[in-house]
Design a protein around this motif. Sequence first.
Motif, PDB file in Angstrom:
ATOM      1  N   ASN A 163      -6.597  23.864  -3.394  1.00 21.09           N
ATOM      2  CA  ASN A 163      -5.802  25.056  -3.853  1.00 21.09           C
ATOM      3  C   ASN A 163      -6.074  26.025  -2.822  1.00 21.09           C
ATOM      4  OD1 ASN A 163      -6.934  28.059  -5.310  1.00 21.09           O
ATOM      5  ND2 ASN A 163      -5.068  26.841  -6.374  1.00 21.09           N
ATOM      6  N   THR A 164      -5.097  27.079  -2.600  1.00 22.21           N
ATOM      7  CA  THR A 164      -5.132  28.127  -1.488  1.00 22.21           C
ATOM      8  C   THR A 164      -4.870  29.180  -2.183  1.00 22.21           C
ATOM      9  OG1 THR A 164      -3.086  27.475  -0.713  1.00 22.21           O
ATOM     10  CG2 THR A 164      -4.909  26.511   0.388  1.00 22.21           C
ATOM     11  N   ASP A 165      -5.374  29.620  -3.415  1.00 18.46           N
ATOM     12  CA  ASP A 165      -4.485  31.032  -4.317  1.00 18.46           C
ATOM     13  C   ASP A 165      -5.589  31.874  -3.428  1.00 18.46           C
ATOM     14  OD1 ASP A 165      -2.811  30.464  -5.768  1.00 18.46           O
ATOM     15  OD2 ASP A 165      -3.871  29.497  -7.257  1.00 18.46           O
ATOM     16  N   ILE A 166      -6.884  31.895  -3.160  1.00 11.16           N
ATOM     17  CA  ILE A 166      -7.948  32.951  -2.773  1.00 11.16           C
ATOM     18  C   ILE A 166      -7.698  33.101  -1.332  1.00 11.16           C
ATOM     19  CG2 ILE A 166     -10.383  33.633  -2.312  1.00 11.16           C
ATOM     20  CD1 ILE A 166     -11.024  31.696  -4.651  1.00 11.16           C
ATOM     21  N   PRO A 167      -7.196  34.260  -0.797  1.00 15.21           N
ATOM     22  CA  PRO A 167      -7.124  34.309   0.634  1.00 15.21           C
ATOM     23  C   PRO A 167      -8.060  33.973   1.568  1.00 15.21           C
ATOM     24  CG  PRO A 167      -6.655  36.456  -0.662  1.00 15.21           C
ATOM     25  CD  PRO A 167      -7.243  35.581  -1.427  1.00 15.21           C
ATOM     26  N   ASN A 168      -7.686  33.236   2.590  1.00 18.03           N
ATOM     27  CA  ASN A 168      -8.465  32.879   3.633  1.00 18.03           C
ATOM     28  C   ASN A 168      -9.516  31.699   3.154  1.00 18.03           C
ATOM     29  OD1 ASN A 168      -7.677  34.528   5.650  1.00 18.03           O
ATOM     30  ND2 ASN A 168      -8.989  36.253   4.686  1.00 18.03           N
ATOM     31  N   THR A 169      -9.247  31.250   2.122  1.00 18.12           N
ATOM     32  CA  THR A 169     -10.227  30.286   1.369  1.00 18.12           C
ATOM     33  C   THR A 169      -9.360  28.909   0.747  1.00 18.12           C
ATOM     34  OG1 THR A 169     -11.484  32.120   0.550  1.00 18.12           O
ATOM     35  CG2 THR A 169     -11.773  29.971  -0.326  1.00 18.12           C
ATOM     36  N   THR A 170      -9.899  27.713   1.101  1.00 18.48           N
ATOM     37  CA  THR A 170      -9.310  26.682   0.694  1.00 18.48           C
ATOM     38  C   THR A 170     -10.477  26.062  -0.283  1.00 18.48           C
ATOM     39  OG1 THR A 170      -8.187  26.104   2.895  1.00 18.48           O
ATOM     40  CG2 THR A 170      -8.686  24.304   1.369  1.00 18.48           C
ATOM     41  N   LEU A 171      -9.907  25.590  -1.552  1.00 14.48           N
ATOM     42  CA  LEU A 171     -10.830  25.092  -2.338  1.00 14.48           C
ATOM     43  C   LEU A 171     -10.567  23.404  -2.914  1.00 14.48           C
ATOM     44  CD1 LEU A 171     -11.198  27.645  -5.112  1.00 14.48           C
ATOM     45  CD2 LEU A 171     -12.543  27.259  -3.286  1.00 14.48           C
ATOM     46  N   VAL A 172     -11.283  22.472  -2.690  1.00 15.39           N
ATOM     47  CA  VAL A 172     -11.258  21.280  -2.730  1.00 15.39           C
ATOM     48  C   VAL A 172     -11.899  20.551  -3.915  1.00 15.39           C
ATOM     49  CG1 VAL A 172     -10.896  19.041  -1.602  1.00 15.39           C
ATOM     50  CG2 VAL A 172     -10.456  21.185  -0.375  1.00 15.39           C
ATOM     51  N   GLY A 173     -11.307  20.023  -4.986  1.00 18.43           N
ATOM     52  CA  GLY A 173     -11.981  18.851  -5.635  1.00 18.43           C
ATOM     53  C   GLY A 173     -11.623  17.602  -5.527  1.00 18.43           C
ATOM     54  N   ALA A 174     -12.619  16.771  -5.850  1.00 24.22           N
ATOM     55  CA  ALA A 174     -12.285  15.323  -5.489  1.00 24.22           C
ATOM     56  C   ALA A 174     -12.876  14.401  -6.652  1.00 24.22           C
ATOM     57  CB  ALA A 174     -12.654  14.782  -4.289  1.00 24.22           C
ATOM     58  N   TYR A 175     -12.345  13.375  -7.035  1.00 22.64           N
ATOM     59  CA  TYR A 175     -12.846  12.234  -8.018  1.00 22.64           C
ATOM     60  C   TYR A 175     -12.787  11.182  -7.055  1.00 22.64           C
ATOM     61  CZ  TYR A 175     -13.008   8.885 -11.771  1.00 22.64           C
ATOM     62  OH  TYR A 175     -13.282   7.741 -12.358  1.00 22.64           O
ATOM     63  N   VAL A 176     -13.878  10.177  -6.432  1.00 23.61           N
ATOM     64  CA  VAL A 176     -13.964   9.289  -5.741  1.00 23.61           C
ATOM     65  C   VAL A 176     -14.502   8.199  -6.299  1.00 23.61           C
ATOM     66  CG1 VAL A 176     -14.466   8.682  -3.238  1.00 23.61           C
ATOM     67  CG2 VAL A 176     -14.232  11.003  -3.884  1.00 23.61           C
ATOM     68  N   GLY A 177     -13.802   7.012  -6.288  1.00 20.71           N
ATOM     69  CA  GLY A 177     -14.391   5.978  -7.173  1.00 20.71           C
ATOM     70  C   GLY A 177     -14.706   4.861  -6.047  1.00 20.71           C
ATOM     71  N   LYS A 178     -13.816   4.312  -5.079  1.00 15.73           N
ATOM     72  CA  LYS A 178     -14.368   3.214  -4.277  1.00 15.73           C
ATOM     73  C   LYS A 178     -13.752   3.489  -2.859  1.00 15.73           C
ATOM     74  CE  LYS A 178     -14.586  -0.371  -7.910  1.00 15.73           C
ATOM     75  NZ  LYS A 178     -13.973  -1.698  -8.253  1.00 15.73           N
ATOM     76  N   SER A 179     -14.377   2.730  -1.868  1.00 17.65           N
ATOM     77  CA  SER A 179     -13.927   2.760  -0.475  1.00 17.65           C
ATOM     78  C   SER A 179     -14.027   1.388   0.021  1.00 17.65           C
ATOM     79  CB  SER A 179     -15.095   3.499   0.287  1.00 17.65           C
ATOM     80  OG  SER A 179     -14.975   3.181   1.675  1.00 17.65           O
ATOM     81  N   ASN A 180     -13.145   1.230   1.067  1.00 16.33           N
ATOM     82  CA  ASN A 180     -12.972  -0.179   1.688  1.00 16.33           C
ATOM     83  C   ASN A 180     -13.956  -0.179   2.953  1.00 16.33           C
ATOM     84  OD1 ASN A 180     -11.479   1.555   3.457  1.00 16.33           O
ATOM     85  ND2 ASN A 180      -9.818   0.264   3.591  1.00 16.33           N
ATOM     86  N   LYS A 181     -14.827   0.804   2.991  1.00 18.09           N
ATOM     87  CA  LYS A 181     -15.907   0.557   4.320  1.00 18.09           C
ATOM     88  C   LYS A 181     -15.078   0.275   5.590  1.00 18.09           C
ATOM     89  CE  LYS A 181     -19.140   0.048   0.986  1.00 18.09           C
ATOM     90  NZ  LYS A 181     -18.360   0.136  -0.282  1.00 18.09           N
ATOM     91  N   HIS A 182     -15.298  -0.735   6.439  1.00 19.71           N
ATOM     92  CA  HIS A 182     -14.733  -0.706   7.795  1.00 19.71           C
ATOM     93  C   HIS A 182     -14.587  -2.264   7.874  1.00 19.71           C
ATOM     94  CE1 HIS A 182     -14.103   2.682  10.016  1.00 19.71           C
ATOM     95  NE2 HIS A 182     -15.031   3.379   9.382  1.00 19.71           N
ATOM     96  N   GLY A 183     -15.059  -3.234   7.487  1.00 19.56           N
ATOM     97  CA  GLY A 183     -14.967  -4.408   7.790  1.00 19.56           C
ATOM     98  C   GLY A 183     -13.831  -5.106   7.345  1.00 19.56           C
ATOM     99  N   ASP A 184     -13.735  -5.373   5.926  1.00 25.67           N
ATOM    100  CA  ASP A 184     -12.576  -5.773   5.215  1.00 25.67           C
ATOM    101  C   ASP A 184     -11.697  -4.773   4.553  1.00 25.67           C
ATOM    102  OD1 ASP A 184     -10.787  -7.025   3.593  1.00 25.67           O
ATOM    103  OD2 ASP A 184     -12.119  -8.151   2.258  1.00 25.67           O
ATOM    104  N   LEU A 185     -10.491  -4.465   5.267  1.00 29.01           N
ATOM    105  CA  LEU A 185      -9.867  -3.358   4.497  1.00 29.01           C
ATOM    106  C   LEU A 185      -9.252  -3.502   3.452  1.00 29.01           C
ATOM    107  CD1 LEU A 185      -8.016  -1.995   7.989  1.00 29.01           C
ATOM    108  CD2 LEU A 185     -10.246  -1.322   6.745  1.00 29.01           C
ATOM    109  N   THR A 186      -9.062  -4.878   2.881  1.00 23.13           N
ATOM    110  CA  THR A 186      -8.603  -5.024   1.475  1.00 23.13           C
ATOM    111  C   THR A 186      -9.715  -4.871   0.480  1.00 23.13           C
ATOM    112  OG1 THR A 186      -8.967  -7.506   1.649  1.00 23.13           O
ATOM    113  CG2 THR A 186      -6.870  -6.240   2.267  1.00 23.13           C
ATOM    114  N   ASN A 187     -10.850  -4.995   0.768  1.00 19.80           N
ATOM    115  CA  ASN A 187     -12.012  -5.075  -0.392  1.00 19.80           C
ATOM    116  C   ASN A 187     -12.376  -3.725  -0.720  1.00 19.80           C
ATOM    117  OD1 ASN A 187     -13.848  -6.167  -1.874  1.00 19.80           O
ATOM    118  ND2 ASN A 187     -15.394  -6.547  -0.239  1.00 19.80           N
ATOM    119  N   PHE A 188     -12.053  -3.079  -1.713  1.00 12.98           N
ATOM    120  CA  PHE A 188     -12.644  -1.794  -2.380  1.00 12.98           C
ATOM    121  C   PHE A 188     -13.651  -1.902  -3.143  1.00 12.98           C
ATOM    122  CE2 PHE A 188      -8.622  -0.759  -0.303  1.00 12.98           C
ATOM    123  CZ  PHE A 188      -8.548   0.829   0.131  1.00 12.98           C
TER     124      PHE A 188
END
Length: 435
Positions: A163-188
């Motif tokens: 969101n960028t409603d506030i002047p000169n400000t960026t607000l970010v919200g995230a819901y993060v569940g899994k990652s594929n790390k770096h070795g096996d790109l298909t394995n989340f």
Amino acid sequence: MKKIIVSLTAASLIVASAVAADKGIDIVTTGQAALYYQSGTTNATGTANLFDKTVSKANVGVQLNLDADLKNDFTFGSQLTYLGTTGLEKNLVGNTMQNVGGVTTNTNIADEIALTQIYIAKKIANTTVKVGRQELPMALSPLAFSEDWNVFKNTFEAALVINTDIPNTTLVGAYVGKSNKHGDLTNFTDMAAKTDASATTATIAGTAYMATAQNKSLPMTTITASFYDMAKVGQNLLGTKDIGANAVWGDVAVADKSLPMGLSLGLQGGQINPNDSLFAKTSALGAKASIVPVSALTLTAAYTTVSGDDTKLNVAVKNVGTGVKTPLYTQMVANQDSIALDANTFMLKGAYSFGDYGTVIAQGSSTKAGKSNEMVRSNGNGNDFTDLELLYVVKAAGVDYLAGYIHQMYDTATVGSTTQADASDIVRVWARYNF
């Protein structure tokens, strides 16, 4: 960049929301092709020499990004990744830097293709919502981010709101569940918090919530503050017991062309707070300064300190999506294991540009390590560490190239080193074409 016009009948194979087969959408294609080689060895007795097949890794890869405007402020993005070796394992290397499905010697197309991004985004006024498999930038998510040091970046299963409603400000919200790390790109898999010299990880079996605010209201200054709440941390260490953890991270960057000699300054700090007495709180602070004394030369000095508690388990200041890199100012190509916990680190860096002939970067770090550092001596005490790196980067005929040499030295052998290895060397070379 190329545009491919396809009917919605065809596009519906990729975009489930496609409904009108007679109108069509534009799919914009971008991507990159990469050739990546790395060889690394130590001074341990009987270890193979640098460039020997048994200590070398390589990949040939192509990424294709397919992006589409779905109308009504909906957009779609996807990324197909091919990872192979083109037969390099037959005579030059013994392994790969990254793979698909855990397979390092490709025998069929399923062992080479991965769907590394796929998401839908919707813009409502000054707010954008992005849901699906995607990259997360370190600038807005310093403790769970996509790293660019390997053949291709890691990605996350996440929902992101900007969101960028506030002047000169960026607000970010995230819901993060899994990652594929770096070795096996298909394995989340579940994200994890890297712990100390025990070489174990505290699995984040639940989800992570993040909130970030970035403000540029002050002249010459960018202020970024992030908060994380992580659920069900440490299951593999504590059996069935679930604990939680929160983390805060802040960064202040000051830079402007009007400052003398191109001066830029940075301050950073944060803390990781597990809510169980088995774990210690980990605090980190850092500072850096850069100047441009002449137009072709940039000089940087940085210092970071990370706490450690010898009586408890410690959580390193590392990317929970990969367990590899840190957001610390003293992070270089390969010094992360020594700087991320119970460590005081100084770094100096010089980059000299030869214009069209590329840039030479010389950098080094020196770490004073405590007993809870990730890389300790074979007697269990702190193991001081030095990392020296020489890099050459250039762009020629539209292709980006990097050649790097890294030499690392410990005061004495590290834990688990029965052959008394206290030094290592790494050579990394890659070529990358973006289209």
